[in-house]
Structures are given as structure tokens and as C-alpha cells.
Design a protein around this motif. Structure first.
Motif, PDB file in Angstrom:
ATOM      1  N   THR A  67       0.828  -1.211   0.000  1.00  0.00           N
ATOM      2  CA  THR A  67       0.000   0.000   0.000  1.00  0.00           C
ATOM      3  C   THR A  67       0.858   1.256   0.000  1.00  0.00           C
ATOM      4  OG1 THR A  67      -1.745  -1.197   1.187  1.00  0.00           O
ATOM      5  CG2 THR A  67      -1.837   1.211   1.215  1.00  0.00           C
ATOM      6  N   CYS A  94      -5.544  -3.071  -3.351  1.00  0.00           N
ATOM      7  CA  CYS A  94      -5.974  -3.077  -1.947  1.00  0.00           C
ATOM      8  C   CYS A  94      -7.348  -3.712  -1.798  1.00  0.00           C
ATOM      9  CB  CYS A  94      -5.987  -1.650  -1.400  1.00  0.00           C
ATOM     10  SG  CYS A  94      -4.351  -0.912  -1.193  1.00  0.00           S
ATOM     11  N   ALA A 143      -7.330   0.476   1.732  1.00  0.00           N
ATOM     12  CA  ALA A 143      -5.981   0.993   1.918  1.00  0.00           C
ATOM     13  C   ALA A 143      -5.729   1.379   3.370  1.00  0.00           C
ATOM     14  CB  ALA A 143      -5.766   2.206   1.004  1.00  0.00           C
ATOM     15  N   SER A 146      -4.970  -1.672   5.375  1.00  0.00           N
ATOM     16  CA  SER A 146      -3.593  -2.150   5.181  1.00  0.00           C
ATOM     17  C   SER A 146      -2.601  -1.373   6.037  1.00  0.00           C
ATOM     18  CB  SER A 146      -3.211  -2.034   3.701  1.00  0.00           C
ATOM     19  OG  SER A 146      -4.068  -2.820   2.897  1.00  0.00           O
TER      20      SER A 146
END
Length: 457
Positions: A67, A94, A143, A146
Motif C-alpha cells: 500500500t 488493496c 488501503a 492495510s
């Protein structure tokens, strides 16, 4: 949502299962000889949760690196034409990794998270896809997941590994303490030591106490793991699952489809009733009147009989048209409200019906119509299937809900299974945020409760 007596939720309990808070595996309700605190280290669920925590660290590192790399490249290249497509590709990745995380949570934590909203593209092609990815909240939440999962995974991994290793090490100490004097040149685990004094765990009492402390750590570890994975459950559920708004949009789209299908079915029913009933009768009436007109000069008596028959047909056709109009929307409902309209329906039921309508005012016409047809259909079911000797209908308002309840002493066994009239009725109510609750054990009595949103005129 009201409890579904005998249907839906109750069936799970009747088969010996209960569900936890919705963030984990369903647990079987059974009697165990060991309490939960003692059997937790040996349960499959505890080992699955441990595996989830141990796998989270390497996976979260990969997610974080991917990411950061893709977002940094995309943002850094925004000054060129490559930045926006590259950022979209990174966010799409993602989303894909989020799908894998949902699958891992489903397999190891028993967390069943629905799919988030799909990409909504008004046009086809790469530019439309890039725009849809960048506008999608799911992409950015994936995202964010992550990025947040790494620090939490590091913390939970360190806590779990230390507790797990310490517990099993101390618990098994009586089995391997002899290694210290044999290979390490000391009497046992050193508990304290300085230049003049050292304390070792080497006598039977200290070894036993050490093992008991290890047992406590071992018993506590599954609950610590479970508490830590609750945060993982919340992260997956909150960032990788559908939002309340998107879930509501999907629900409204489904309800709209139900409304459209219901309206189409009603139109087909009306067309069929007109074609097979009043229309066919009026066509036959026109033919009879034509024959009567031809016979009027040569056989007036026969023509008069045919006119009399046609007059009877006209009355029958008018009654069929009235019944059809009442089925579309009864005039008494528009003019006098639910109390009078439901009383008229109850008078046509084959069993005595006790009617009680307690409403401070009239709801919106749409809600009033749905309430009318709901009670009407339930009373028709009683007349056709219930084999009842009496029925009761109650209508009242509770805060912002219109409540309907129909009770009979029939044979019971009613359900909302697929293909039944009650199933279609439940779908119609659900389309307007209503609820249908059926309590109908075999042998009766049957109690059906419907809730509708109260909307003022």
C-alpha cells in the motif's frame, strides 16, 4: 427487529445452536464436564484464533509495504499522466487484498462479512474504471486497513507469542528442569541474582509452583488471544465490509425490485380478471342483445326473455366490476379509513371476527392500503385454510409503528417458506420497512403480527 416466534431466529435455538455477537463462530449449546476456562486451550476455535494472530504479522507487513509503495508512487507521479492510473491500480489491489483478508477472517475467526459495494461505472472503458476506483469508499477503506493492520499485528503478535511461550515453558518445567545442571551449570531457572546471591527454581516446591504459574498463563492465553482478535474483527468488519449506507442502498434496490414485481403481478391479475370475468361477460351480453334485437320483430316474447337474461348478466358484470375495484382499492377505505374498511372485510370472513382498531389518526394512504390488504389476505387465509372457529384483529399504533395482529384458533402450521402466500406478504411488507412475524405451532393457535412504519397524512 421483533423476534420471529417459531420461525427464523427460533429455529437456530431449537436445533441446539446459539450465535455469539455476530463477530465469530456460532457456538454449540451443550453441557461440558469441564468449564470454559479449563477447556479453552484445547478447543479448535482457540487454535484457529492463534493461527490468525500469528499469520497476521507477515501478511500485514506485505499489505503495508504494498500500500505504501503503490500510494507513494501514485501520489508522487500525479504531476504526470501516470499518477492517477497508477494510484487506481494500487487501490484496486488493496480491494483485492481486502477480499483475501475477509476470506481469512471467515475461515479462522468465523467472521462472515458481506461483500462491499461494487464499483459503479456509468460507462465502460479504462477512464471510467479509474474514476470508479478512485471515487469508491471501499478502495480507500481497504488501503486504510492495510496501514492500520501493521501496528496492531505487531502488538498482538508480541503479546500472544510471549504469553503462549511463557505459559507452555513454565507449565512443562518439571519435564526439562534437569537440563540446567546437566548442560548449563546451574541448578535451574535463575529467579534472582547479583554478585553475592542467586535464587534458582530447583526444589520440588518451587518447581511445582512454577508449573502452576505456567498453567495459569496457558489457561489465560486463549482469552487474551480472543480479546485481541476482537479488534481484528472490528477492523475487518468496519473497513473491509459494506457500510451501513451501502447496505441500505442494496436493501432499497432489492425492495424496489420487489415492489416492481408485485405491481406487475397485480397488473397481470387485474388484466386476467377483466379478460376472463367482466370482459367475457360483457361480450356475451352484447351477443345476446344482438340476438334479441333480431328476434324483436318476429318473436317479441323470446326477445323479452333474452333481454331479461341480459339484465341479469348486467347485474352480475356490475358486481364483478365492484369486486375488482374493491380489490384494487376499496372506496370505503378512502372515504372512512381502516376501521370501516376492515370491518367490511371481517364481515365477509367465514368465521366470526372480533375487530378492534385503535388509531389516533389516519396514516398515509400508501401505508393504510398496505395494512388493509395485509389484514384482508390474512383473513382470506383463515377462511380457506385455518379450519378456525373464531378470529380476532387488532390494529394499534406504537410510537412510529403501525401494528397489526391477526389471531385464530385454527390448526396452525402457517409459515413464510418460499412459495407460500405469507412469504409474498412478508416481502411486500419488507419493501416498505415492515416486518411480518408468524407464531403458528402445529395444532394452533396462530398469531401473526405485522409492523409498518407510521407515516402521517
Amino acid at each position: 427487529m421483533a423476534t420471529d416466534y417459531g420461525q427464523g431466529y427460533g429455529q437456530d435455538y431449537g436445533h441446539g445452536y446459539r450465535h455469539d455477537s455476530g463477530l465469530g463462530f456460532p457456538e454449540e449449546v451443550r453441557r461440558h464436564r469441564l468449564p470454559a476456562g479449563l477447556r479453552a486451550p484445547f478447543e479448535a476455535r482457540s487454535w484457529r484464533e492463534l493461527a490468525y494472530v500469528l499469520l497476521s504479522l507477515p501478511i500485514s507487513i506485505l499489505l503495508f509495504v504494498y500500500t505504501i509503495t503503490m500510494v507513494a508512487l501514485g501520489v508522487g507521479l500525479l504531476v504526470t499522466f501516470l499518477g492517477i492510473p497508477l494510484l487506481a491500480v494500487g487501490l484496486a489491489g488493496c480491494r483485492g487484498l481486502g477480499s483475501l483478508e475477509r476470506a481469512r477472517a471467515r475461515g479462522l475467526l468465523g467472521l462472515d462479512v458481506g461483500e462491499p459495494e461494487p464499483l459503479r461505472m456509468k460507462k465502460q472503458g479504462a477512464p471510467a474504471w479509474v474514476g470508479a476506483v478512485l471515487k469508491s469508499g471501499t478502495s480507500w477503506r481497504s488501503a486504510l486497513y492495510s496501514l492500520l493492520s501493521l501496528p496492531w499485528s505487531v502488538f498482538s503478535f508480541a503479546v500472544v507469542v510471549n504469553f503462549f511461550a511463557l505459559g507452555w515453558t513454565l507449565m512443562t518445567y518439571p519435564l526439562w528442569f534437569w537440563l540446567f545442571p546437566l548442560f548449563a551449570g546451574q541448578d535451574g531457572i535463575q529467579l534472582y541474582g547479583d554478585q553475592t546471591h542467586r535464587v534458582y527454581l530447583d526444589n520440588p516446591f518451587e518447581i511445582t509452583v512454577t508449573a502452576l504459574v505456567g498453567v495459569l498463563f496457558t489457561l489465560a492465553t486463549p482469552w487474551i488471544v480472543r480479546a485481541l482478535t476482537m479488534v481484528d474483527r472490528l477492523l475487518v468488519h468496519g473497513l473491509l465490509g459494506p457500510t451501513r449506507l451501502s447496505a441500505r442502498v442494496v436493501e432499497l434496490e432489492s425492495d424496489r425490485g420487489v415492489v416492481v414485481d408485485t405491481a406487475a403481478a397485480d397488473l397481470r391479475r387485474i388484466e386476467r380478471d377483466l379478460h376472463d370475468g367482466a370482459q367475457a361477460r360483457l361480450v356475451a351480453l352484447a351477443m345476446d342483445l344482438g340476438l334479441a334485437k333480431e328476434k324483436l320483430a318476429e318473436d317479441p316474447h323470446a326477445a323479452a326473455r333474452m333481454v331479461d337474461d341480459a339484465h341479469g348478466e348486467v347485474k352480475t358484470a356490475l358486481q364483478e366490476l365492484r369486486d375488482l375495484a374493491r380489490g384494487i382499492h376499496p372506496a370505503v377505505l378512502t372515504d372512512r379509513g381502516l376501521d370501516a374498511a376492515l370491518s367490511a372485510v371481517a364481515s365477509r370472513c367465514t368465521v366470526p371476527v372480533q375487530m378492534e382498531v385503535d388509531l389516533p389518526s389516519r396514516p398515509a394512504p400508501a401505508i393504510e392500503g398496505i395494512a388493509y390488504f395485509t389484514v384482508s389476505e390474512l383473513l382470506q387465509n383463515i377462511s380457506k385454510h385455518a379450519q378456525a372457529t373464531w378470529a380476532a384483529v387488532d390494529v394499534w399504533r406504537v410510537e412510529n409503528r403501525l401494528m397489526l395482529q391477526v389471531v385464530d384458533d385454527g390448526v396452525g402450521g402457517a409459515d413464510t417458506s418460499a412459495g407460500s402466500g405469507l412469504g409474498g406478504l412478508a416481502e411486500r411488507l419488507d419493501a416498505v420497512d415492515g416486518i411480518l412475524v408468524v407464531d403458528s405451532p402445529a395444532g394452533g393457535p396462530t398469531r401473526i403480527t405485522a409492523e409498518l412504519p407510521w407515516r402521517a397524512v
